[in-house]
Design a protein around this motif. Structure first.
Motif, PDB file in Angstrom:
ATOM      1  N   GLN A 112       0.858  -1.037  -0.063  1.00  0.00           N
ATOM      2  CA  GLN A 112       0.017  -0.032   0.111  1.00  0.00           C
ATOM      3  C   GLN A 112       0.978   1.294  -0.221  1.00  0.00           C
ATOM      4  O   GLN A 112       0.483   2.289  -0.671  1.00  0.00           O
ATOM      5  CB  GLN A 112      -0.941  -0.006   1.113  1.00  0.00           C
ATOM      6  N   ALA A 113       1.955   1.406   1.047  1.00  0.00           N
ATOM      7  CA  ALA A 113       2.831   2.600   0.994  1.00  0.00           C
ATOM      8  C   ALA A 113       3.534   2.678  -0.467  1.00  0.00           C
ATOM      9  O   ALA A 113       3.596   3.706  -0.782  1.00  0.00           O
ATOM     10  CB  ALA A 113       4.000   2.124   2.192  1.00  0.00           C
ATOM     11  N   ALA A 114       3.925   1.611  -1.032  1.00  0.00           N
ATOM     12  CA  ALA A 114       4.705   1.661  -2.403  1.00  0.00           C
ATOM     13  C   ALA A 114       3.720   2.189  -3.309  1.00  0.00           C
ATOM     14  O   ALA A 114       4.081   3.188  -4.416  1.00  0.00           O
ATOM     15  CB  ALA A 114       5.282   0.195  -2.995  1.00  0.00           C
ATOM     16  N   GLU A 115       2.681   1.742  -3.274  1.00  0.00           N
ATOM     17  CA  GLU A 115       1.586   2.282  -4.403  1.00  0.00           C
ATOM     18  C   GLU A 115       1.312   3.679  -4.326  1.00  0.00           C
ATOM     19  O   GLU A 115       1.302   4.376  -5.176  1.00  0.00           O
ATOM     20  CB  GLU A 115       0.195   1.338  -4.187  1.00  0.00           C
ATOM     21  N   LYS A 116       1.237   4.038  -2.804  1.00  0.00           N
ATOM     22  CA  LYS A 116       1.048   5.580  -2.679  1.00  0.00           C
ATOM     23  C   LYS A 116       2.237   6.317  -3.142  1.00  0.00           C
ATOM     24  O   LYS A 116       2.059   7.398  -3.920  1.00  0.00           O
ATOM     25  CB  LYS A 116       0.892   5.774  -1.267  1.00  0.00           C
ATOM     26  N   ALA A 117       3.420   5.771  -3.007  1.00  0.00           N
ATOM     27  CA  ALA A 117       4.721   6.497  -3.388  1.00  0.00           C
ATOM     28  C   ALA A 117       4.792   6.613  -5.098  1.00  0.00           C
ATOM     29  O   ALA A 117       4.967   7.625  -5.407  1.00  0.00           O
ATOM     30  CB  ALA A 117       5.718   5.697  -2.821  1.00  0.00           C
ATOM     31  N   VAL A 118       4.352   5.517  -5.590  1.00  0.00           N
ATOM     32  CA  VAL A 118       4.342   5.464  -7.092  1.00  0.00           C
ATOM     33  C   VAL A 118       3.295   6.544  -7.686  1.00  0.00           C
ATOM     34  O   VAL A 118       3.635   7.320  -8.424  1.00  0.00           O
ATOM     35  CB  VAL A 118       3.911   4.079  -7.768  1.00  0.00           C
ATOM     36  N   ALA A 119       1.996   6.682  -7.006  1.00  0.00           N
ATOM     37  CA  ALA A 119       1.073   7.547  -7.404  1.00  0.00           C
ATOM     38  C   ALA A 119       1.529   9.150  -7.086  1.00  0.00           C
ATOM     39  O   ALA A 119       1.175   9.918  -8.059  1.00  0.00           O
ATOM     40  CB  ALA A 119      -0.185   7.562  -6.619  1.00  0.00           C
TER      41      ALA A 119
END
Length: 237
Positions: A174-181
């Motif tokens: 979840q944290a990685a997805e937010k970072a990518v976004a």
């Protein structure tokens, strides 16, 4: 491609235990690069119990891969960053007495402080990564501070990997997805080893870099530094 940055703090710890220059940290860094490491990481603490200020200067003369300097951004750390201008400065919230990093920044509470620090480091031409827990809110805070990347604190993942690896990695996804976004790069580190690294990479294909020291150096005692680095690289590729 996820880069492997080898943290050589433990080499300095071993050297300092005898007060001489064996093992030599510069030689170890050069060997690590020759064996395939794509970066060298150091964390010079104020008490110099492992990496010293002089070590940082000496390493800066010879490291040809990405040089990553971690630390709490006090005046001494900022002096090092301005003098050395490494490829990356990783900001950690450790107090001077901490044995090792044990939590990420609260990027909301400390946003004003971190924003000022990030701006100063980036003005020096150095990439900034902020050490955070796997919490999308902390990732958003890092973006607001002006960071280029986050480094996900992976001790909780490592501690729970054996019991339930899917559950252990869920927050990191979840944290990685937010970072990518948000357009942030993603690093990871702390307690990663040859057993849990491959799964983390599979679940976080966006990983730019992992920084590994303790486990890698421990493995090298049994398997040799060159072989160990190649083992870790295979987990990432």
């Amino acid at each position: 491609m996820t880069k492997l940055s080898v943290n050589i703090n433990k080499i300095a710890t071993l050297r300092n235990s005898r007060g001489a220059d064996n093992p030599n940290v510069v030689k170890t860094a050069l060997d690590a690069e020759r064996f395939g490491a794509e970066g060298i990481t150091v964390h010079p603490r104020p008490d110099e119990r492992h990496i010293t200020y002089q070590d940082v200067l000496d390493l800066n003369e010879v490291v040809t891969t990405e040089f990553n300097i971690e630390g709490y951004p006090d005046a001494r750390f900022m002096e090092i960053i301005h003098r050395v201008k490494p490829a990356q400065a990783t900001l950690v919230p450790d107090p001077p007495t901490a044995i090792t990093s044990n939590a990420g920044w609260d990027t909301l509470t400390h946003q004003d402080f971190l924003k000022e620090i990030c701006a100063e480091i980036k003005a020096a031409g150095v990439r900034v990564s902020i050490f955070v827990d796997p919490d999308p809110k902390m990732v958003e805070g890092a973006k607001a501070c002006g960071a280029d990347r986050i480094e996900l604190y992976t001790e909780p993942y490592a501690a729970n990997y054996q019991a339930d690896r899917d559950k252990a990695v869920a927050d990191y996804v979840q944290a990685a997805e937010k970072a990518v976004a948000l357009g942030l790069g993603i690093n990871a580190g702390h307690d990663l080893d040859a057993e849990n690294l491959k799964f983390l990479k599979e679940k976080l294909p966006q990983l730019d870099e992992v920084s590994i020291g303790h486990a890698l150096i421990c493995d090298a005692l049994y398997q040799g530094l060159e072989n160990t680095i190649q083992i870790y690289l295979r987990q990432l590729k």
